[in-house]
Design a protein around this motif. Sequence first.
Motif, PDB file in Angstrom:
ATOM      1  N   MET A   1       0.839  -1.198   0.000  1.00  0.00           N
ATOM      2  CA  MET A   1       0.000   0.000   0.000  1.00  0.00           C
ATOM      3  C   MET A   1       0.876   1.250   0.000  1.00  0.00           C
ATOM      4  O   MET A   1       1.860   1.329   0.708  1.00  0.00           O
ATOM      5  N   THR A   2       0.510   2.223  -0.823  1.00  0.00           N
ATOM      6  CA  THR A   2       1.229   3.485  -0.877  1.00  0.00           C
ATOM      7  C   THR A   2       0.965   4.281   0.401  1.00  0.00           C
ATOM      8  O   THR A   2      -0.171   4.388   0.859  1.00  0.00           O
ATOM      9  N   ARG A   3       2.030   4.839   0.965  1.00  0.00           N
ATOM     10  CA  ARG A   3       1.901   5.612   2.197  1.00  0.00           C
ATOM     11  C   ARG A   3       2.376   7.045   1.940  1.00  0.00           C
ATOM     12  O   ARG A   3       3.469   7.259   1.399  1.00  0.00           O
ATOM     13  N   VAL A   4       1.553   8.005   2.349  1.00  0.00           N
ATOM     14  CA  VAL A   4       1.860   9.415   2.159  1.00  0.00           C
ATOM     15  C   VAL A   4       1.783  10.117   3.508  1.00  0.00           C
ATOM     16  O   VAL A   4       0.830   9.918   4.274  1.00  0.00           O
ATOM     17  N   ILE A 241       7.675   9.062   9.212  1.00  0.00           N
ATOM     18  CA  ILE A 241       8.061   9.152   7.803  1.00  0.00           C
ATOM     19  C   ILE A 241       8.669   7.862   7.276  1.00  0.00           C
ATOM     20  O   ILE A 241       8.552   7.533   6.087  1.00  0.00           O
ATOM     21  N   ASP A 242       9.303   7.082   8.153  1.00  0.00           N
ATOM     22  CA  ASP A 242       9.927   5.829   7.734  1.00  0.00           C
ATOM     23  C   ASP A 242       8.896   4.920   7.064  1.00  0.00           C
ATOM     24  O   ASP A 242       7.812   4.694   7.583  1.00  0.00           O
ATOM     25  N   GLY A 243       9.242   4.409   5.898  1.00  0.00           N
ATOM     26  CA  GLY A 243       8.349   3.503   5.181  1.00  0.00           C
ATOM     27  C   GLY A 243       7.352   4.190   4.271  1.00  0.00           C
ATOM     28  O   GLY A 243       6.514   3.532   3.651  1.00  0.00           O
ATOM     29  N   SER A 244       7.438   5.516   4.171  1.00  0.00           N
ATOM     30  CA  SER A 244       6.522   6.262   3.306  1.00  0.00           C
ATOM     31  C   SER A 244       7.030   6.268   1.869  1.00  0.00           C
ATOM     32  O   SER A 244       8.196   5.943   1.596  1.00  0.00           O
ATOM     33  N   ASP A 245       6.144   6.659   0.955  1.00  0.00           N
ATOM     34  CA  ASP A 245       6.505   6.763  -0.455  1.00  0.00           C
ATOM     35  C   ASP A 245       6.589   8.206  -0.925  1.00  0.00           C
ATOM     36  O   ASP A 245       7.239   8.502  -1.923  1.00  0.00           O
ATOM     37  N   LEU A 246       5.898   9.084  -0.207  1.00  0.00           N
ATOM     38  CA  LEU A 246       5.884  10.495  -0.591  1.00  0.00           C
ATOM     39  C   LEU A 246       5.628  11.340   0.653  1.00  0.00           C
ATOM     40  O   LEU A 246       4.837  10.960   1.521  1.00  0.00           O
ATOM     41  N   VAL A 247       6.315  12.481   0.735  1.00  0.00           N
ATOM     42  CA  VAL A 247       6.072  13.443   1.804  1.00  0.00           C
ATOM     43  C   VAL A 247       5.577  14.729   1.168  1.00  0.00           C
ATOM     44  O   VAL A 247       6.197  15.269   0.247  1.00  0.00           O
ATOM     45  N   ILE A 248       4.435  15.208   1.647  1.00  0.00           N
ATOM     46  CA  ILE A 248       3.887  16.491   1.210  1.00  0.00           C
ATOM     47  C   ILE A 248       3.998  17.467   2.369  1.00  0.00           C
ATOM     48  O   ILE A 248       3.574  17.163   3.484  1.00  0.00           O
ATOM     49  N   VAL A 249       4.605  18.603   2.126  1.00  0.00           N
ATOM     50  CA  VAL A 249       4.730  19.616   3.177  1.00  0.00           C
ATOM     51  C   VAL A 249       3.825  20.792   2.836  1.00  0.00           C
ATOM     52  O   VAL A 249       3.814  21.263   1.689  1.00  0.00           O
ATOM     53  N   ALA A 250       3.086  21.244   3.830  1.00  0.00           N
ATOM     54  CA  ALA A 250       2.232  22.412   3.664  1.00  0.00           C
ATOM     55  C   ALA A 250       2.935  23.617   4.289  1.00  0.00           C
ATOM     56  O   ALA A 250       3.367  23.554   5.438  1.00  0.00           O
ATOM     57  N   GLU A 251       3.060  24.669   3.530  1.00  0.00           N
ATOM     58  CA  GLU A 251       3.695  25.900   4.001  1.00  0.00           C
ATOM     59  C   GLU A 251       3.011  27.046   3.280  1.00  0.00           C
ATOM     60  O   GLU A 251       3.029  27.094   2.043  1.00  0.00           O
ATOM     61  N   ASP A 311      -8.021  20.010  -4.176  1.00  0.00           N
ATOM     62  CA  ASP A 311      -7.624  19.797  -5.570  1.00  0.00           C
ATOM     63  C   ASP A 311      -6.106  19.755  -5.692  1.00  0.00           C
ATOM     64  O   ASP A 311      -5.561  18.979  -6.496  1.00  0.00           O
ATOM     65  N   ALA A 312      -5.411  20.560  -4.888  1.00  0.00           N
ATOM     66  CA  ALA A 312      -3.950  20.523  -4.908  1.00  0.00           C
ATOM     67  C   ALA A 312      -3.444  19.144  -4.493  1.00  0.00           C
ATOM     68  O   ALA A 312      -2.532  18.585  -5.116  1.00  0.00           O
ATOM     69  N   GLY A 313      -4.030  18.585  -3.447  1.00  0.00           N
ATOM     70  CA  GLY A 313      -3.641  17.243  -3.009  1.00  0.00           C
ATOM     71  C   GLY A 313      -3.910  16.203  -4.078  1.00  0.00           C
ATOM     72  O   GLY A 313      -3.104  15.286  -4.282  1.00  0.00           O
ATOM     73  N   ARG A 314      -5.041  16.352  -4.764  1.00  0.00           N
ATOM     74  CA  ARG A 314      -5.384  15.394  -5.823  1.00  0.00           C
ATOM     75  C   ARG A 314      -4.377  15.476  -6.969  1.00  0.00           C
ATOM     76  O   ARG A 314      -3.922  14.443  -7.487  1.00  0.00           O
ATOM     77  N   ARG A 315      -4.022  16.690  -7.359  1.00  0.00           N
ATOM     78  CA  ARG A 315      -3.085  16.849  -8.480  1.00  0.00           C
ATOM     79  C   ARG A 315      -1.684  16.341  -8.119  1.00  0.00           C
ATOM     80  O   ARG A 315      -1.001  15.721  -8.945  1.00  0.00           O
ATOM     81  N   VAL A 316      -1.254  16.608  -6.880  1.00  0.00           N
ATOM     82  CA  VAL A 316       0.055  16.118  -6.461  1.00  0.00           C
ATOM     83  C   VAL A 316       0.063  14.588  -6.458  1.00  0.00           C
ATOM     84  O   VAL A 316       1.037  13.955  -6.902  1.00  0.00           O
ATOM     85  N   ALA A 317      -1.008  13.983  -5.957  1.00  0.00           N
ATOM     86  CA  ALA A 317      -1.072  12.513  -5.920  1.00  0.00           C
ATOM     87  C   ALA A 317      -1.034  11.926  -7.320  1.00  0.00           C
ATOM     88  O   ALA A 317      -0.328  10.933  -7.562  1.00  0.00           O
ATOM     89  N   ARG A 318      -1.751  12.529  -8.252  1.00  0.00           N
ATOM     90  CA  ARG A 318      -1.773  11.995  -9.623  1.00  0.00           C
ATOM     91  C   ARG A 318      -0.424  12.165 -10.322  1.00  0.00           C
ATOM     92  O   ARG A 318      -0.078  11.372 -11.213  1.00  0.00           O
ATOM     93  N   THR A 319       0.323  13.163  -9.918  1.00  0.00           N
ATOM     94  CA  THR A 319       1.633  13.399 -10.533  1.00  0.00           C
ATOM     95  C   THR A 319       2.721  12.524  -9.924  1.00  0.00           C
ATOM     96  O   THR A 319       3.566  11.970 -10.642  1.00  0.00           O
ATOM     97  N   TRP A 320       2.707  12.377  -8.591  1.00  0.00           N
ATOM     98  CA  TRP A 320       3.816  11.735  -7.898  1.00  0.00           C
ATOM     99  C   TRP A 320       3.552  10.299  -7.442  1.00  0.00           C
ATOM    100  O   TRP A 320       4.486   9.638  -6.966  1.00  0.00           O
ATOM    101  N   LEU A 321       2.334   9.821  -7.591  1.00  0.00           N
ATOM    102  CA  LEU A 321       2.009   8.465  -7.104  1.00  0.00           C
ATOM    103  C   LEU A 321       1.503   7.570  -8.223  1.00  0.00           C
ATOM    104  O   LEU A 321       0.693   6.682  -7.995  1.00  0.00           O
ATOM    105  N   ARG A 322       1.959   7.805  -9.419  1.00  0.00           N
ATOM    106  CA  ARG A 322       1.540   6.954 -10.541  1.00  0.00           C
ATOM    107  C   ARG A 322       2.142   5.560 -10.414  1.00  0.00           C
ATOM    108  O   ARG A 322       3.243   5.399  -9.952  1.00  0.00           O
TER     109      ARG A 322
END
Length: 322
Positions: A1-4, A241-251, A311-322
């Motif tokens: 399973m993908t972990r974010v 964070i250990d074992g994750s596939d992608l880290v998204i930071v909000a700033e 929508d930002a989260g959706r677009r990031v997921a579609r770009t980086w979690l293919r």
Amino acid sequence: MTRVVIAGRWDGGVPVLPTGDALAAIRWGVLAGASDPEVVTVPFGTGPTFDEAVAALGSQASFVRVPTEASSSREAGERVADSLRDGAAVIVEGGHNLSPDCGVGFLEGLLGVPGIDPRQPEVLAEALTRAQSLVAEAGVDLVCAASTARPLLGLDSILAVAPDLEPIEAQDTALTAALTQAFAHRPLGRHQLLDGADVHPARQRGSGAGGGVGAVIAAIGGRIVPTGDLLSSLLGLEAIIDGSDLVIVAEPELASPVLAESSLDCVTRVAATHALPVVAITHRSSLSHFEKAEWGLHGVFETEGSVTLEDAGRRVARTWLR
């Protein structure tokens, strides 16, 4: 399973939302944009986000925050005085205040006294001595979570540089001289091995936190820890964070001077140890490609107020979690 993992802060961002709500919106977007991912949100940052980050940690310590808009730190001192009776660790968070009171209000609140004159070094020194005895008798770990690296005294201090990084023209030399004298050789009884900024509490990095609360805490036997490092330890960021596939930071804004006081690098540093891609979601960014690399960012998604966080989260997921 993908972990974010979605971590960071959204104080002052657009749309105006508490950090927890902002991260939740990004999470819903990631869930919609990826195939059944596991998504973990971690409020991580200074100010109001700090309150959210430690909300579930009340059994580990007492937490007190000095708002950056506060002109006095007395209320924080009063709350710490109450917390000392509990015998648990006490953590005080503060950043670069617009109207610093040099930590004198904090000292007044801690001791329950009025009118300590910071321009009278003997009076201030005597108050620091009393406060040190109070903390020692309580036997607690008193920590300043410094959300600014600026000291109380010095050319780059909170008395010399405003939060917007503009120099403060008017300097009260009598005040700085008195503070230098009162804070010297503190806390009492510490063996001074070296000369320099490291042995003067008011010149330590982060001693300007909370308008000078960091300097007082260091002078009475406490310690100063950068907020990001402290949260990393308290929250177990490494394990999250250990074992994750992608880290998204909000700033909310990737620009100076806001970014200089953020805890973004603490998140990207942990991600780098696991060779994980890090994508930032922000309202606005002025970072160059080189600066993005310096901050450990592999991608930046700017909403510019026209794209929802979901929508930002959706677009990031579609770009980086293919």
